[in-house]
Design an enzyme around this catalytic site. Structure first.
Site, mmCIF file in Angstrom:
data_model
loop_
_atom_site.group_PDB
_atom_site.id
_atom_site.type_symbol
_atom_site.label_atom_id
_atom_site.label_comp_id
_atom_site.label_asym_id
_atom_site.label_seq_id
_atom_site.Cartn_x
_atom_site.Cartn_y
_atom_site.Cartn_z
ATOM 1 C CG MET A 1 37.227 49.049 31.789
ATOM 2 S SD MET A 1 36.566 49.924 30.373
ATOM 3 C CE MET A 1 36.849 48.743 29.069
ATOM 4 N N GLY A 2 36.413 45.199 34.719
ATOM 5 C CA GLY A 2 35.694 43.993 35.120
ATOM 6 C C GLY A 2 35.735 42.913 34.057
ATOM 7 C CD GLU B 1 44.392 32.863 35.584
ATOM 8 O OE1 GLU B 1 45.549 33.135 35.963
ATOM 9 O OE2 GLU B 1 43.523 32.456 36.366
ATOM 10 C CB SER C 1 40.985 40.640 25.217
ATOM 11 O OG SER C 1 39.937 41.573 25.034
ATOM 12 C CG HIS D 1 41.716 41.757 34.425
ATOM 13 N ND1 HIS D 1 40.787 41.123 33.642
ATOM 14 C CD2 HIS D 1 41.808 43.022 33.952
ATOM 15 C CE1 HIS D 1 40.327 41.960 32.729
ATOM 16 N NE2 HIS D 1 40.939 43.121 32.877
HETATM 17 O O1 PAF Z 1 42.410 48.860 30.508
HETATM 18 C C1 PAF Z 1 41.264 49.060 30.975
HETATM 19 O O2 PAF Z 1 40.561 48.129 31.379
HETATM 20 C C2 PAF Z 1 40.713 50.474 31.022
HETATM 21 O O3 PAF Z 1 41.125 51.206 29.925
HETATM 22 C C3 PAF Z 1 41.055 51.208 32.330
HETATM 23 C C4 PAF Z 1 42.549 51.432 32.473
HETATM 24 C C5 PAF Z 1 40.527 50.437 33.515
HETATM 25 C C6 PAF Z 1 40.384 52.598 32.334
HETATM 26 O O4 PAF Z 1 39.004 52.504 32.267
#
Ligand code: PAF
Length: 284
Positions: free
Chosen positions: A27-28, A32, A182, A34
């Site tokens: 979700m942008g 780190e 997060s 991601h």
């Molecule tokens: O974990 C997330 O960021 C969201 O729940 C996802 C998997 C991208 C779905 O919108």
């Protein structure tokens, strides 16, 4: 790195992709955690796609959809050095055009824990993940263990619907003091940030007790509650010891389990978990 917003443009690109295709759903407001998924995907595949979409369907009416942190330029700057091939960042209207009326629900796994506190959350997640997997048709999609229940819901959905994508769950990335990364950590003020590591300390306490032989679940839950009670700023939503496959609360640990916590810290909700008695134990 090509940034795609339009689904019709994407539909002309997907058939041209060759080799192993990987997807990192996000979700942008990348961190780190991601990027660790992106790096693993880069190593294991020919084409890396990062999905960026703040999905309104997974936020409740009183939740933080409007204020969820967004910064597209910063996200793209972070992704460029990682040699990502495509950033697929559709608009809400693209993903949910007028007339959209399909919902994917994973019944049992969506009920407890996050599902009990955030009604509709997992059908929102399952619906958007189903759509992104259909659009991108990846060989592999990478998710973070931090959202442990989400990983189970998505894995179940993929299995139930016969989606061919392999779901890979990667270890939680933490700050030096243990706080799981997060996007929502930016909401914390300095005082809240200072007590947030108690969440991981509570989980570590449980992990150590299990390593020492404790198998009764209620004393383990009590240990988590005691650690979290050290700060009046933390308000506990759940401290769970649940079966790692079904998420049913355990009375005694007989196999892999997940210890998980949700708290409110000021205006912010934080979640975290560790696996207990799992083959990968110790990795996250
Ligand atoms: O974990 C997330 O960021 C969201 O729940 C996802 C998997 C991208 C779905 O919108």
């Amino acid at each position: 790195m090509k940034v795609i917003q339009s689904i019709s443009e994407w539909k002309t690109i997907r058939p041209t992709l060759q080799g192993r295709v990987s997807l990192i759903p996000t979700m942008g407001f990348l961190h780190e955690g991601h990027l660790s998924l992106v790096r693993r995907a880069r190593k294991e595949s020919d084409v890396v796609i990062v999905w960026i979409f703040v999905n309104p369907k997974q936020f409740g009416p009183k939740e933080d959809f409007d204020k969820y942190p967004r910064n597209r330029e910063r996200d793209l700057e972070l992704l460029r050095p990682e040699r990502v091939d495509y950033v697929f960042a559709p608009t809400v209207e693209e993903v949910y055009p007028p007339g959209f009326q399909t919902t994917v629900a994973v019944e049992m796994l969506s009920k407890p824990l996050e599902g009990a506190l955030r009604p509709g959350h997992f059908s929102g997640v399952a619906t958007v993940v189903a759509k992104m997997l259909c659009l991108t048709q990846p060989h592999t999609a990478y998710f973070g263990q931090k959202d442990g229940q989400q990983c189970l819901v998505v894995s179940r959905m993929v299995q139930d619907l016969g989606i061919l994508t392999e779901i890979v769950v990667c270890p939680t990335v933490r700050d030096a003091d243990g706080l799981a990364l997060s996007s929502r950590n930016v909401y914390l003020n300095p005082e809240e940030r200072a007590v947030a590591p108690l969440i991981y300390q509570a989980l570590e306490k449980v992990r150590a007790a299990v390593a020492d032989g404790e198998r009764e679940a209620e004393p383990l839950r009590g240990m988590m509650r005691a650690v979290l009670a050290r700060s009046p700023l933390l308000s506990l939503q759940y401290a769970s010891i649940a079966d790692a496959k079904t998420l049913e609360e355990c009375t005694r640990l007989n196999g892999p389990a997940m210890a998980s916590i949700a708290v409110r810290l000021g205006q912010t909700r934080l979640i975290d978990n560790v696996m207990l008695l799992a083959p990968s134990q110790g990795a996250h």
